[in-house]
Design a protein around this motif. Structure first.
Motif, mmCIF file in Angstrom:
data_model
loop_
_atom_site.group_PDB
_atom_site.id
_atom_site.type_symbol
_atom_site.label_atom_id
_atom_site.label_comp_id
_atom_site.label_asym_id
_atom_site.label_seq_id
_atom_site.Cartn_x
_atom_site.Cartn_y
_atom_site.Cartn_z
ATOM 1 N N ASP A 227 51.995 -28.816 -26.020
ATOM 2 C CA ASP A 227 51.452 -30.267 -25.886
ATOM 3 C C ASP A 227 53.368 -30.833 -24.744
ATOM 4 N N SER A 228 53.942 -30.149 -24.620
ATOM 5 C CA SER A 228 54.460 -30.109 -23.826
ATOM 6 C C SER A 228 54.261 -30.991 -22.095
ATOM 7 N N LEU B 245 63.520 -42.788 -18.109
ATOM 8 C CA LEU B 245 62.327 -41.708 -18.392
ATOM 9 C C LEU B 245 62.379 -40.898 -19.527
ATOM 10 N N HIS B 246 62.973 -40.817 -20.461
ATOM 11 C CA HIS B 246 62.444 -40.560 -21.424
ATOM 12 C C HIS B 246 62.472 -40.915 -22.877
ATOM 13 N N GLN B 247 63.005 -42.246 -22.517
ATOM 14 C CA GLN B 247 61.399 -43.142 -23.670
ATOM 15 C C GLN B 247 60.977 -42.795 -23.805
ATOM 16 N N ASN B 248 60.577 -42.513 -25.198
ATOM 17 C CA ASN B 248 59.031 -42.383 -26.120
ATOM 18 C C ASN B 248 58.336 -41.276 -25.004
ATOM 19 N N GLN B 249 59.173 -40.322 -25.331
ATOM 20 C CA GLN B 249 58.500 -38.417 -24.659
ATOM 21 C C GLN B 249 59.165 -37.535 -24.901
ATOM 22 N N LYS C 207 51.324 -30.259 -17.210
ATOM 23 C CA LYS C 207 50.736 -30.041 -18.899
ATOM 24 C C LYS C 207 49.814 -29.623 -18.539
ATOM 25 N N ASN C 208 49.889 -27.723 -19.976
ATOM 26 C CA ASN C 208 48.529 -27.378 -20.396
ATOM 27 C C ASN C 208 48.531 -26.675 -18.326
ATOM 28 N N SER C 209 47.328 -27.078 -18.364
ATOM 29 C CA SER C 209 46.660 -25.994 -16.721
ATOM 30 C C SER C 209 46.333 -27.081 -15.658
ATOM 31 N N SER C 210 46.619 -28.115 -16.302
ATOM 32 C CA SER C 210 46.926 -29.267 -15.383
ATOM 33 C C SER C 210 48.476 -29.543 -14.181
ATOM 34 N N SER C 211 48.337 -29.833 -13.125
ATOM 35 C CA SER C 211 49.489 -30.331 -12.333
ATOM 36 C C SER C 211 48.811 -31.055 -11.492
#
Length: 159
Positions: A40-41, A67-71, A134-138
């Motif tokens: 999920d990261s 940036l880190h709110q709700n993340q 994220k996973n196999s996407s960038s």
């Protein structure tokens, strides 16, 4: 008296530890293995150096509270391209001085021509540069980013 000295020692150790993070040296392959996990990261990887003015100006964007709110699954990795020989003399003191709390890695590679394309085929090698995985996407961005631009890039990888 012993208690006071011990308390002072413990407190001093605590405060120096807060900004004396270890800087792990990684190869590009190790970095890619870390960020290309199926979980999920979302990994925000910024390539920078202490000698790069625009990079240093951009650094606060990566630790902004907004940036880190709700993340909860957002992980920021600041990958330094400083010379390995400058790690103790320049990089670690810089991290302490700037009170950087994000994880800092030192890229342990010699020839950029051997690894820049592995990060992203369109990267010229100029810094700052940021890749969001994220996973196999960038998603890749070369050049400085402000907070709004970074948040927009992160949104594109979520969808």
């Amino acid at each position: 008296m012993k208690r006071m000295v011990l308390s002072l020692f413990v407190l001093t150790g605590f405060f120096t530890h807060a900004y004396s993070q270890q800087v792990e040296e990684v190869t590009v392959r190790q970095l890619l293995q870390r960020v290309n996990q199926q979980n999920d990261s979302v990994y925000v990887v910024n390539f920078w150096a202490t000698w790069c003015g625009p990079c240093v100006e951009e650094l606060p964007v990566f630790s902004a509270d907004e940036l880190h709110q709700n993340q909860k699954h957002l992980k920021v990795l600041l990958v330094s391209l400083d010379f390995k020989s400058q790690k103790e003399k320049t990089l670690i003191p810089f991290i302490r001085q700037k009170k950087m709390e994000q994880e800092v890695l030192l890229l342990n590679e010699r020839n950029p021509n051997d690894w820049v394309d592995l990060i992203h085929p369109s990267w010229s090698g100029a810094i700052p540069a940021t890749v969001i995985y994220k996973n196999s996407s960038s998603v890749f961005h070369e050049g400085e980013l402000n907070l709004h631009e970074l948040k927009e890039l992160i949104k594109t990888i979520h969808h």
